[in-house]
Scaffold this active site. Structure first.
Site, PDB file in Angstrom:
ATOM      1  N   CYS A 119      -3.482   3.738   8.336  1.00  0.00           N
ATOM      2  CA  CYS A 119      -2.521   3.551   7.697  1.00  0.00           C
ATOM      3  C   CYS A 119      -2.830   3.629   5.911  1.00  0.00           C
ATOM      4  O   CYS A 119      -3.913   3.077   5.572  1.00  0.00           O
ATOM      5  CB  CYS A 119      -2.098   2.355   7.869  1.00  0.00           C
ATOM      6  SG  CYS A 119      -0.082   1.965   7.019  1.00  0.00           S
ATOM      7  N   ARG A 155       3.657  -7.582  12.299  1.00  0.00           N
ATOM      8  CA  ARG A 155       2.417  -8.186  11.676  1.00  0.00           C
ATOM      9  C   ARG A 155       2.450  -9.334  10.803  1.00  0.00           C
ATOM     10  O   ARG A 155       3.249  -9.371   9.835  1.00  0.00           O
ATOM     11  CB  ARG A 155       1.751  -6.896  10.717  1.00  0.00           C
ATOM     12  CG  ARG A 155       0.437  -7.234  10.357  1.00  0.00           C
ATOM     13  CD  ARG A 155      -0.336  -6.106   9.644  1.00  0.00           C
ATOM     14  NE  ARG A 155      -0.291  -4.948  10.726  1.00  0.00           N
ATOM     15  CZ  ARG A 155       0.361  -3.890  10.515  1.00  0.00           C
ATOM     16  NH1 ARG A 155       0.836  -3.560   9.428  1.00  0.00           N
ATOM     17  NH2 ARG A 155       0.331  -2.976  11.403  1.00  0.00           N
ATOM     18  N   CYS A 187       7.040  -4.886  -9.963  1.00  0.00           N
ATOM     19  CA  CYS A 187       7.133  -5.593  -8.621  1.00  0.00           C
ATOM     20  C   CYS A 187       6.907  -6.981  -9.124  1.00  0.00           C
ATOM     21  O   CYS A 187       5.592  -7.272  -9.459  1.00  0.00           O
ATOM     22  CB  CYS A 187       6.635  -4.945  -7.725  1.00  0.00           C
ATOM     23  SG  CYS A 187       7.104  -3.226  -7.453  1.00  0.00           S
ATOM     24  N   CYS A 218      -0.662  -0.647 -12.220  1.00  0.00           N
ATOM     25  CA  CYS A 218       0.555   0.215 -11.841  1.00  0.00           C
ATOM     26  C   CYS A 218       1.455  -0.003 -13.000  1.00  0.00           C
ATOM     27  O   CYS A 218       1.792  -0.685 -13.462  1.00  0.00           O
ATOM     28  CB  CYS A 218       0.832  -0.459 -10.642  1.00  0.00           C
ATOM     29  SG  CYS A 218       2.135   0.394  -9.923  1.00  0.00           S
ATOM     30  N   CYS A 273      -6.079  -0.097   6.948  1.00  0.00           N
ATOM     31  CA  CYS A 273      -4.965   0.154   6.146  1.00  0.00           C
ATOM     32  C   CYS A 273      -5.625   0.210   4.717  1.00  0.00           C
ATOM     33  O   CYS A 273      -6.270  -0.610   4.281  1.00  0.00           O
ATOM     34  CB  CYS A 273      -4.120  -1.185   6.109  1.00  0.00           C
ATOM     35  SG  CYS A 273      -3.778  -1.191   7.742  1.00  0.00           S
ATOM     36  N   CYS A 282       3.388  -8.710  -7.814  1.00  0.00           N
ATOM     37  CA  CYS A 282       2.331  -8.022  -7.636  1.00  0.00           C
ATOM     38  C   CYS A 282       1.048  -8.262  -8.583  1.00  0.00           C
ATOM     39  O   CYS A 282       1.538  -8.052  -9.927  1.00  0.00           O
ATOM     40  CB  CYS A 282       2.670  -6.566  -7.647  1.00  0.00           C
ATOM     41  SG  CYS A 282       1.402  -5.368  -7.093  1.00  0.00           S
ATOM     42  N   CYS A 310       5.133   2.326   8.737  1.00  0.00           N
ATOM     43  CA  CYS A 310       4.868   0.939   8.590  1.00  0.00           C
ATOM     44  C   CYS A 310       5.789   0.434   7.534  1.00  0.00           C
ATOM     45  O   CYS A 310       5.813   0.687   6.326  1.00  0.00           O
ATOM     46  CB  CYS A 310       3.354   0.433   8.304  1.00  0.00           C
ATOM     47  SG  CYS A 310       3.320  -1.242   8.016  1.00  0.00           S
TER      48      CYS A 310
HETATM   49  N1  SAM Z   1       2.281   0.743  -4.697  1.00  0.00           N
HETATM   50  C1  SAM Z   1       2.567   0.776  -3.174  1.00  0.00           C
HETATM   51  C2  SAM Z   1       4.000   0.440  -2.765  1.00  0.00           C
HETATM   52  O1  SAM Z   1       4.759   0.024  -3.857  1.00  0.00           O
HETATM   53  O2  SAM Z   1       4.228   0.326  -1.808  1.00  0.00           O
HETATM   54  C3  SAM Z   1       1.686  -0.230  -2.503  1.00  0.00           C
HETATM   55  C4  SAM Z   1       1.197  -1.515  -2.709  1.00  0.00           C
HETATM   56  S1  SAM Z   1       1.894  -2.909  -2.532  1.00  0.00           S
HETATM   57  C5  SAM Z   1       0.551  -4.036  -2.865  1.00  0.00           C
HETATM   58  C6  SAM Z   1       2.161  -2.985  -0.451  1.00  0.00           C
HETATM   59  C7  SAM Z   1       3.001  -4.322  -0.030  1.00  0.00           C
HETATM   60  O3  SAM Z   1       2.414  -5.564  -0.365  1.00  0.00           O
HETATM   61  C8  SAM Z   1       4.222  -4.646  -1.215  1.00  0.00           C
HETATM   62  O4  SAM Z   1       5.282  -3.813  -0.849  1.00  0.00           O
HETATM   63  C9  SAM Z   1       4.487  -6.194  -0.665  1.00  0.00           C
HETATM   64  O5  SAM Z   1       5.351  -6.180   0.368  1.00  0.00           O
HETATM   65  C10 SAM Z   1       3.042  -6.582  -0.261  1.00  0.00           C
HETATM   66  N2  SAM Z   1       2.698  -7.632  -1.129  1.00  0.00           N
HETATM   67  C11 SAM Z   1       2.062  -7.256  -2.479  1.00  0.00           C
HETATM   68  N3  SAM Z   1       1.671  -8.210  -3.370  1.00  0.00           N
HETATM   69  C12 SAM Z   1       2.367  -9.308  -2.634  1.00  0.00           C
HETATM   70  C13 SAM Z   1       2.051 -10.613  -2.786  1.00  0.00           C
HETATM   71  N4  SAM Z   1       1.640 -11.196  -4.067  1.00  0.00           N
HETATM   72  N5  SAM Z   1       2.391 -11.541  -1.734  1.00  0.00           N
HETATM   73  C14 SAM Z   1       2.848 -10.959  -0.579  1.00  0.00           C
HETATM   74  N6  SAM Z   1       3.124  -9.819  -0.338  1.00  0.00           N
HETATM   75  C15 SAM Z   1       2.414  -8.725  -1.468  1.00  0.00           C
HETATM   76 FE1  SF4 Z   2       2.689  -0.911  -8.126  1.00  0.00          FE
HETATM   77 FE2  SF4 Z   2       2.306  -3.277  -7.057  1.00  0.00          FE
HETATM   78 FE3  SF4 Z   2       4.811  -2.175  -7.183  1.00  0.00          FE
HETATM   79 FE4  SF4 Z   2       3.149  -1.191  -5.605  1.00  0.00          FE
HETATM   80  S1  SF4 Z   2       3.936  -3.271  -5.303  1.00  0.00           S
HETATM   81  S2  SF4 Z   2       4.583  -0.361  -7.126  1.00  0.00           S
HETATM   82  S3  SF4 Z   2       1.374  -1.522  -6.881  1.00  0.00           S
HETATM   83  S4  SF4 Z   2       3.596  -2.931  -8.870  1.00  0.00           S
END
Ligand code: SAM
Ligand code: SF4
Ligand code: DTB
Length: 317
Positions: free
Chosen positions: A128, A260, A55, A51, A95, A58, A188
């Site tokens: 979802c 959730r 973030c 990606c 989901c 992530c 959500c």
């Molecule tokens: N790219 C999309 C976005 O940014 O919305 C979706 C993917 S992202 C993996 C979805 C959500 O998962 C994130 O907004 C975050 O709240 C949660 N998430 C991702 N990695 C995480 C982590 N290491 N620990 C806890 N929550 C996490």
């Molecule tokens: Fe990309 Fe992860 Fe950020 Fe979603 S949460 S935009 S998958 S880096």
């Protein structure tokens, strides 16, 4: 549904713990006739890693060396058997996550996602997806394909967001939420605790969620799962009472949303999870894997619900 200011939410969040639990419980019992049911949601990554966004939590960001192997978008034939199996196991919601900054409706990959949504909805499961930023046209197409809800988390309070992500802004997230709601598609939307944020950032997240009209259909509360290679790899675990307070407060200010217990649950004791269910959490991710990290084991989850006298949500209609 009313919105709440950070000050109003703080007054709830800081109540003596048992008073807060009681308030969460009362709100839950008043609004949810099925208060002995917990929805089991199966999560699947349909496009993993690589990606463009940074973030800080992530595993799927291309900015960090996390060891996550990037993959191509899966197709209906890869996803449908997993959804069928999840239904067999008692999940009522499926989901799917794609590691994109966002997607447009004219991208051929979007067409594949729409096909997947239609096929999973055809099984009678709630569906979802989380695909990053989308506009109204894409939201409308997902809705027409039978999507139940679009996941896009605000993740934290607006003033802390730039400490977590620099490649897009909190306002970009809000724009997607508006696009989704403008076509009448349910949202959500939740966040993460344990990223180094302060109490006001957590409460600011809840305040922003209450400002959405209507309130989100579901609200995932994630505890950070620290991913080696990310800037947050050494973050300290969330204090369990902070999580319980967050869940109970969310229940009070978002009475009709499914709350959730999301990522980070496998680190929680049975007793901590019991407190969260008591306080009004009524949904979990179920199945041995989240997107890239392990989840609580299915047999342990079944045993926990049975021990508490709770049951998996019965499919409604
Ligand atoms: N790219 C999309 C976005 O940014 O919305 C979706 C993917 S992202 C993996 C979805 C959500 O998962 C994130 O907004 C975050 O709240 C949660 N998430 C991702 N990695 C995480 C982590 N290491 N620990 C806890 N929550 C996490
Ligand atoms: Fe990309 Fe992860 Fe950020 Fe979603 S949460 S935009 S998958 S880096
Ligand atoms: C949400 O709020 N949490 C889920 C889902 N929505 C997409 C994702 C949790 C991801 C946990 C880390 C991982 O497995 O990579």
């Amino acid at each position: 549904m009313p919105n709440f200011s950070v000050d109003e939410i703080r007054a709830i969040y800081r109540l003596p713990l048992f008073e807060l639990l009681q308030k969460g419980r009362e709100t839950f019992l008043r609004n949810w006739p099925e208060h002995d049911e917990v929805q089991l949601c199966k999560l699947m990554s349909i496009k993993t890693g690589g990606c463009s966004e940074d973030c800080g939590y992530c595993a799927q960001s291309a900015h960090f060396k996390t060891g996550t192997e990037p993959g191509k978008l899966l197709g209906v034939k890869d996803v449908l058997p997993v959804a069928e199996d999840a239904k067999q196991q008692g999940a009522t919601r499926f989901c799917m996550g794609a590691a994109w900054k966002g997607i447009r409706e004219d991208d051929p990959r979007f067409g594949t996602v729409v096909e997947i949504v239609r096929a999973v909805a055809g099984l009678g499961l709630e569906v979802c997806v989380t695909l990053g930023q989308i506009g109204e046209e894409a939201a409308q197409k997902l809705k027409d394909a039978g999507l139940t809800s679009y996941n896009h988390n605000l993740d934290t309070g607006s003033s802390y967001y730039s400490s977590v992500v620099t490649t897009h802004k909190f306002e970009d997230r809000v724009r997607t939420l508006r696009a989704v709601q403008s076509v009448g598609l349910a949202l959500c939307c939740g966040g993460i605790i344990g990223m180094g944020e302060g109490e006001d950032d957590r409460l600011g997240l809840l305040a922003s969620l209450t400002e959405l009209y209507p309130h989100p259909e579901s609200v995932p509360i994630n505890c950070l799962v620290p991913i080696p290679g990310t800037p947050m790899e050494n973050s300290s675990p969330v204090d369990v009472f902070d999580l319980v307070r967050m869940v109970a407060t969310a229940r009070v200010v978002l009475p009709l949303s499914k709350i959730r217990l999301a990522a980070g649950r496998s680190r929680l004791s049975k007793e901590a999870q019991a407190l969260c269910f008591f306080a009004g959490a009524n949904s979990v991710f179920y199945g041995d894997k989240l997107l890239t990290t392990p989840n609580s084991a299915e047999n342990e989850d079944r045993a926990l619900l049975a021990a508490l006298g709770l049951k998996p949500q019965i499919p409604h209609g």
